[in-house]
Scaffold this motif. Structure first.
Motif, PDB file in Angstrom:
ATOM      1  N   ALA A 120       6.322  -3.069  24.439  1.00 14.27           N
ATOM      2  CA  ALA A 120       5.477  -3.603  23.362  1.00 14.27           C
ATOM      3  C   ALA A 120       4.012  -3.238  23.598  1.00 14.27           C
ATOM      4  O   ALA A 120       3.295  -2.862  22.670  1.00 14.27           O
ATOM      5  CB  ALA A 120       5.649  -5.111  23.256  1.00 14.27           C
ATOM      6  N   MET A 121       3.546  -3.328  24.843  1.00 14.74           N
ATOM      7  CA  MET A 121       2.167  -2.972  25.174  1.00 14.74           C
ATOM      8  C   MET A 121       1.914  -1.493  24.908  1.00 14.74           C
ATOM      9  O   MET A 121       0.907  -1.117  24.307  1.00 14.74           O
ATOM     10  CB  MET A 121       1.876  -3.298  26.644  1.00 14.74           C
ATOM     11  N   VAL A 122       2.856  -0.644  25.335  1.00 17.59           N
ATOM     12  CA  VAL A 122       2.718   0.797  25.128  1.00 17.59           C
ATOM     13  C   VAL A 122       2.677   1.110  23.634  1.00 17.59           C
ATOM     14  O   VAL A 122       1.828   1.869  23.170  1.00 17.59           O
ATOM     15  CB  VAL A 122       3.867   1.551  25.849  1.00 17.59           C
ATOM     16  N   LEU A 123       3.568   0.505  22.876  1.00 20.05           N
ATOM     17  CA  LEU A 123       3.585   0.734  21.431  1.00 20.05           C
ATOM     18  C   LEU A 123       2.305   0.222  20.779  1.00 20.05           C
ATOM     19  O   LEU A 123       1.827   0.809  19.815  1.00 20.05           O
ATOM     20  CB  LEU A 123       4.808   0.071  20.794  1.00 20.05           C
ATOM     21  N   GLY A 124       1.747  -0.856  21.316  1.00 23.34           N
ATOM     22  CA  GLY A 124       0.480  -1.383  20.806  1.00 23.34           C
ATOM     23  C   GLY A 124      -0.666  -0.408  20.972  1.00 23.34           C
ATOM     24  O   GLY A 124      -1.659  -0.474  20.248  1.00 23.34           O
ATOM     25  N   ARG A 125      -0.525   0.494  21.906  1.00 21.52           N
ATOM     26  CA  ARG A 125      -1.552   1.534  22.107  1.00 21.52           C
ATOM     27  C   ARG A 125      -1.364   2.707  21.158  1.00 21.52           C
ATOM     28  O   ARG A 125      -2.069   3.703  21.250  1.00 21.52           O
ATOM     29  CB  ARG A 125      -1.515   2.035  23.547  1.00 21.52           C
ATOM     30  N   ARG A 126      -0.394   2.601  20.283  1.00 24.60           N
ATOM     31  CA  ARG A 126      -0.112   3.629  19.268  1.00 24.60           C
ATOM     32  C   ARG A 126       0.153   4.995  19.901  1.00 24.60           C
ATOM     33  O   ARG A 126      -0.376   6.019  19.479  1.00 24.60           O
ATOM     34  CB  ARG A 126      -1.247   3.737  18.253  1.00 24.60           C
ATOM     35  N   VAL A 127       0.991   4.977  20.948  1.00 23.15           N
ATOM     36  CA  VAL A 127       1.312   6.222  21.641  1.00 23.15           C
ATOM     37  C   VAL A 127       2.053   7.177  20.725  1.00 23.15           C
ATOM     38  O   VAL A 127       2.708   6.765  19.768  1.00 23.15           O
ATOM     39  CB  VAL A 127       2.160   5.957  22.906  1.00 23.15           C
ATOM     40  N   ASP A 128       1.945   8.451  21.028  1.00 22.14           N
ATOM     41  CA  ASP A 128       2.694   9.467  20.305  1.00 22.14           C
ATOM     42  C   ASP A 128       4.074   9.664  20.924  1.00 22.14           C
ATOM     43  O   ASP A 128       4.913  10.340  20.341  1.00 22.14           O
ATOM     44  CB  ASP A 128       1.934  10.789  20.294  1.00 22.14           C
ATOM     45  N   GLY A 129       4.310   9.115  22.086  1.00 25.42           N
ATOM     46  CA  GLY A 129       5.620   9.217  22.717  1.00 25.42           C
ATOM     47  C   GLY A 129       5.698   8.338  23.948  1.00 25.42           C
ATOM     48  O   GLY A 129       4.686   7.844  24.438  1.00 25.42           O
ATOM     49  N   GLN A 130       6.918   8.139  24.397  1.00 25.93           N
ATOM     50  CA  GLN A 130       7.162   7.366  25.615  1.00 25.93           C
ATOM     51  C   GLN A 130       8.101   8.154  26.510  1.00 25.93           C
ATOM     52  O   GLN A 130       8.933   8.911  26.033  1.00 25.93           O
ATOM     53  CB  GLN A 130       7.894   6.058  25.307  1.00 25.93           C
ATOM     54  N   CYS A 131       7.967   7.943  27.784  1.00 23.96           N
ATOM     55  CA  CYS A 131       8.915   8.444  28.763  1.00 23.96           C
ATOM     56  C   CYS A 131       9.263   7.242  29.608  1.00 23.96           C
ATOM     57  O   CYS A 131       8.373   6.627  30.200  1.00 23.96           O
ATOM     58  CB  CYS A 131       8.290   9.555  29.606  1.00 23.96           C
ATOM     59  N   ARG A 132      10.541   6.901  29.629  1.00 19.51           N
ATOM     60  CA  ARG A 132      10.890   5.693  30.380  1.00 19.51           C
ATOM     61  C   ARG A 132      12.270   5.832  30.997  1.00 19.51           C
ATOM     62  O   ARG A 132      13.109   6.587  30.537  1.00 19.51           O
ATOM     63  CB  ARG A 132      10.809   4.474  29.500  1.00 19.51           C
ATOM     64  N   THR A 133      12.453   5.069  32.049  1.00 21.25           N
ATOM     65  CA  THR A 133      13.759   4.946  32.684  1.00 21.25           C
ATOM     66  C   THR A 133      14.173   3.498  32.502  1.00 21.25           C
ATOM     67  O   THR A 133      13.317   2.607  32.431  1.00 21.25           O
ATOM     68  CB  THR A 133      13.689   5.293  34.182  1.00 21.25           C
ATOM     69  N   PRO A 134      15.440   3.233  32.409  1.00 15.69           N
ATOM     70  CA  PRO A 134      15.877   1.850  32.206  1.00 15.69           C
ATOM     71  C   PRO A 134      15.628   1.001  33.440  1.00 15.69           C
ATOM     72  O   PRO A 134      15.575   1.508  34.563  1.00 15.69           O
ATOM     73  CB  PRO A 134      17.371   1.989  31.930  1.00 15.69           C
ATOM     74  N   SER A 135      15.464  -0.286  33.225  1.00 20.55           N
ATOM     75  CA  SER A 135      15.375  -1.193  34.364  1.00 20.55           C
ATOM     76  C   SER A 135      16.691  -1.160  35.116  1.00 20.55           C
ATOM     77  O   SER A 135      17.736  -0.859  34.547  1.00 20.55           O
ATOM     78  CB  SER A 135      15.091  -2.614  33.887  1.00 20.55           C
ATOM     79  N   ARG A 136      16.592  -1.484  36.376  1.00 19.30           N
ATOM     80  CA  ARG A 136      17.761  -1.489  37.249  1.00 19.30           C
ATOM     81  C   ARG A 136      18.415  -0.103  37.325  1.00 19.30           C
ATOM     82  O   ARG A 136      19.603   0.029  37.412  1.00 19.30           O
ATOM     83  CB  ARG A 136      18.795  -2.517  36.789  1.00 19.30           C
ATOM     84  N   TRP A 137      17.558   0.939  37.298  1.00 17.69           N
ATOM     85  CA  TRP A 137      18.092   2.301  37.309  1.00 17.69           C
ATOM     86  C   TRP A 137      18.845   2.620  38.582  1.00 17.69           C
ATOM     87  O   TRP A 137      19.745   3.413  38.593  1.00 17.69           O
ATOM     88  CB  TRP A 137      17.024   3.313  37.003  1.00 17.69           C
ATOM     89  N   SER A 138      18.464   1.954  39.677  1.00 19.15           N
ATOM     90  CA  SER A 138      19.150   2.252  40.921  1.00 19.15           C
ATOM     91  C   SER A 138      20.559   1.681  40.933  1.00 19.15           C
ATOM     92  O   SER A 138      21.406   2.127  41.685  1.00 19.15           O
ATOM     93  CB  SER A 138      18.349   1.715  42.108  1.00 19.15           C
ATOM     94  N   THR A 139      20.833   0.683  40.092  1.00 26.08           N
ATOM     95  CA  THR A 139      22.150   0.067  40.079  1.00 26.08           C
ATOM     96  C   THR A 139      22.946   0.433  38.832  1.00 26.08           C
ATOM     97  O   THR A 139      24.066  -0.008  38.670  1.00 26.08           O
ATOM     98  CB  THR A 139      22.017  -1.470  40.140  1.00 26.08           C
TER      99      THR A 139
END
Length: 161
Positions: A120-139
Motif C-alpha cells: 500500500a505504501m509503495v502504491l501510494g508513491r505512484r510507482v510505475d512498477g513493483q518487484c517483490r517476493t512473497p513473504s515466507r519465501w524461504s518456506t
C-alpha cells in the motif's frame, strides 16, 4: 529560490530574468528537439547560465504530475538481512537505471500483514512498477506461482523477482 533557503524553481528563474515560466520550462525541461526553439539563442543561454549558477535541478514530483509517470520502481524484500538480497537488488537497480528508472527498497519483515502495508505504501508513491517476493519465501514450496501472491495494482508493471 536558492538565496532564500528554498529550492531553485522555474518560477524563480523566470522572475529573475523577466521571462514567462513556460519559456524557462521549455528551455530547461522540454524535449531536446524543442529546447532550441523555445527561446532565442541568447535567451536560452541566459536561462541555462542562471540555472547552472543557482544549482537548478528539475523537481521529479512536478514532472510526474505532467507526465503521469513517477519513474519509480518499488522493490519489496521479506528480509533485508539475507545476503543474496543485496546482489538481487543491485541487479534490479542496474536494470532500472538502464531504463531511466529509480528504485527504492522496503523490508516486509517476512510477514504477510506487513507486506500488505508495504505494498500500500509503495502504491501510494505512484510507482510505475513493483518487484517483490512473497513473504515466507524461504518456506514456500517451489511450485508457488505469481498468482498466489497479492495483486499488484500498479498501472504499469508488476514483477515477481
Amino acid at each position: 529560490m536558492a538565496g532564500d533557503g528554498g529550492p531553485v524553481t522555474l518560477r524563480g528563474i523566470a522572475e529573475r530574468l523577466g521571462l514567462h515560466v513556460s519559456t524557462v520550462s521549455r528551455v530547461l525541461n522540454g524535449p531536446s528537439g524543442e529546447r532550441g526553439r523555445a527561446a532565442s539563442g541568447e535567451t536560452a543561454r541566459r536561462i541555462r547560465e542562471l540555472a547552472d549558477e543557482l544549482g537548478y535541478r528539475p523537481n521529479p514530483h512536478a514532472t510526474s504530475l505532467r507526465t503521469r509517470r513517477s519513474n519509480l520502481v518499488g522493490v519489496l524484500f521479506p528480509r533485508l538481512s539475507e545476503i543474496v538480497v543485496a546482489t538481487i537488488y543491485e541487479g534490479v537497480e542496474a536494470e532500472a537505471t538502464m531504463r531511466g528508472l529509480s528504485t527504492f527498497v522496503t523490508n516486509t519483515q517476512d510477514d504477510p500483514a506487513v507486506q500488505r502495508e508495504r505494498i500500500a505504501m509503495v502504491l501510494g508513491r505512484r510507482v510505475d512498477g513493483q518487484c517483490r517476493t512473497p513473504s515466507r519465501w524461504s518456506t514456500m514450496p517451489r511450485s508457488t506461482s505469481v498468482r498466489d501472491t497479492p495483486p499488484c495494482g500498479t498501472p504499469a508493471r508488476c514483477w515477481r523477482c
